[in-house]
Motif scaffolding. Structure first.
Motif, PDB file in Angstrom:
ATOM      1  N   UNK A 164      30.654 111.693  54.570  1.00 17.65           N
ATOM      2  CA  UNK A 164      31.966 111.187  53.659  1.00 17.65           C
ATOM      3  C   UNK A 164      33.355 110.907  54.676  1.00 17.65           C
ATOM      4  N   UNK A 165      33.297 111.440  55.827  1.00 11.99           N
ATOM      5  CA  UNK A 165      34.204 111.006  56.925  1.00 11.99           C
ATOM      6  C   UNK A 165      34.398 109.711  57.340  1.00 11.99           C
ATOM      7  N   UNK A 166      33.093 108.940  57.082  1.00 13.62           N
ATOM      8  CA  UNK A 166      32.847 107.535  57.624  1.00 13.62           C
ATOM      9  C   UNK A 166      33.636 106.401  56.821  1.00 13.62           C
ATOM     10  N   UNK A 167      33.989 106.801  55.591  1.00  7.06           N
ATOM     11  CA  UNK A 167      34.492 105.983  54.609  1.00  7.06           C
ATOM     12  C   UNK A 167      35.822 106.568  53.913  1.00  7.06           C
ATOM     13  N   UNK A 192      32.627  98.465  40.049  1.00  2.00           N
ATOM     14  CA  UNK A 192      33.806  98.885  40.151  1.00  2.00           C
ATOM     15  C   UNK A 192      34.247  99.674  41.534  1.00  2.00           C
ATOM     16  N   UNK A 193      33.293  99.674  42.179  1.00  2.00           N
ATOM     17  CA  UNK A 193      33.539 100.662  43.453  1.00  2.00           C
ATOM     18  C   UNK A 193      34.396  99.701  44.466  1.00  2.00           C
ATOM     19  N   UNK A 194      35.433  99.851  45.343  1.00  2.00           N
ATOM     20  CA  UNK A 194      36.150  99.460  46.296  1.00  2.00           C
ATOM     21  C   UNK A 194      35.379  99.072  47.467  1.00  2.00           C
ATOM     22  N   UNK A 195      34.517  98.129  47.629  1.00  2.00           N
ATOM     23  CA  UNK A 195      33.782  97.791  48.892  1.00  2.00           C
ATOM     24  C   UNK A 195      33.164  96.250  48.432  1.00  2.00           C
ATOM     25  N   UNK A 196      32.733  95.727  49.555  1.00  2.00           N
ATOM     26  CA  UNK A 196      32.061  94.473  49.479  1.00  2.00           C
ATOM     27  C   UNK A 196      30.770  94.831  49.716  1.00  2.00           C
ATOM     28  N   UNK A 223      34.251 106.733  48.905  1.00  2.00           N
ATOM     29  CA  UNK A 223      33.484 108.014  48.708  1.00  2.00           C
ATOM     30  C   UNK A 223      33.442 108.509  47.191  1.00  2.00           C
ATOM     31  N   UNK A 224      34.332 108.434  46.569  1.00  2.00           N
ATOM     32  CA  UNK A 224      34.493 109.146  45.011  1.00  2.00           C
ATOM     33  C   UNK A 224      33.777 108.176  44.206  1.00  2.00           C
TER      34      UNK A 224
END
Length: 292
Positions: A16-19, A64-68, A24-25
């Motif tokens: 989880x510390x990587x993002x 809906x996740x905040x990533x590409x 992560x949530x």
């Protein structure tokens, strides 16, 4: 009617510390949404139906996740089941640019029959870091904890690897527990291990769950041997790398047509893949939510 099903067990999150926390949530929500969505059909006997529910819920949540994200490892091609397809774009497009490995329901038969071991899993790594095994659906795998690094070799015999691992762990060989998928192709490996006194833990399905156990100290599983799904192998590699374990893999087509397709796609069927080659980054996030 579906059988009564207990509440979901806690979700496992590694790396989880990587993002960013919000990503992560969101990934946790996606595995939990997939696991929850398929519960109405757990125990129904409907493999494709329960998989469809998990896929639809995971796709919606990941959108809906905040990533590409781009799916590098999807599930479903080898049996024409519902799937999140290789190459599918996920996320809002804002945030980290990632390779995505998904299995909305690893262990569809287990879920359909309400047997233990079905999980919903997602792994992320930086774009371009996951090995793409397109056109090859099966992989021979050797997985264990950190003590196996520099000790085991997927090309060695089961006897050699079991003996080496017992020595590395400092335990009698008859205390060693090795997970093997319960498939006809593994009959000789199982016989060889049992002939040494090794305790064999047979698994009907669930490549990912048993891989996590093998890489986790104190789990009761010392290693995994044998051939399983290639997509599940890359997902497992993400978990094993996050846990600091050992893994090697070798592409292992199960028919002449599969072998021809793999060679046509340019794969070297003699190549042994290290963990670093299966997922070439330490910035891995692995999330797993149990279903059964």
């Amino acid at each position: 009617m579906p059988l009564p099903t207990p509440p979901l067990a806690p979700t496992t999150v590694v790396g989880a510390h990587n993002y960013p926390d919000d990503l992560v949530a969101a990934i946790v929500r996606a595995t939990e949404a997939a696991a929850s969505a398929c519960l109405p059909l757990v125990g129904s006997g409907d493999k494709n139906g329960v998989d469809e529910l998990a896929v639809a819920a995971m796709r919606d949540a990941l959108g809906r996740a905040p990533f590409d994200g781009t799916v590098v490892i999807g599930e479903g091609e080898k049996d024409e089941a519902p799937m999140l397809a290789n190459g599918e774009r996920l996320g809002t497009g804002a945030g980290p640019v990632c390779d995505v490995a998904v299995d909305p329901l690893d262990g569809t038969r287990l879920a359909a029959e309400n047997l233990p071991g079905a999980v919903a899993v997602i792994a992320l790594a930086p774009r371009g870091s996951m090995f793409d095994p397109r056109d090859v659906f099966y992989m021979q795998k050797l997985i264990a904890g950190a003590a196996a690094v520099g000790v085991l070799d997927v090309l060695a015999s089961a006897t050699q690897n079991a003996t080496r691992l017992a020595d590395a762990l400092g335990k009698p060989i008859d205390d060693l527990v090795v997970g093997v998928l319960d498939k006809p192709r593994h009959a000789s490996v199982v016989a060889e291990l049992r002939g040494l006194g090794v305790r064999v833990h047979l698994v009907g399905e669930g490549d990912v769950s048993i891989a996590i156990a093998a890489a986790t100290p104190g789990s009761g599983i010392d290693a995994v041997m044998g051939t399983g799904g290639t997509p599940e192998g890359i997902i497992a590699a993400c978990a094993v790398r996050s846990l600091g374990g050992f893994m090697q893999g070798r592409l292992d087509p199960q028919s002449e047509s599969q072998r021809a397709a793999a060679i046509a796609a340019g794969h070297d069927l003699h190549r042994v893949f290290t963990l670093d080659e299966l997922v070439g980054s330490d910035r891995v996030l692995f999330v797993s939510t149990p279903v059964t």
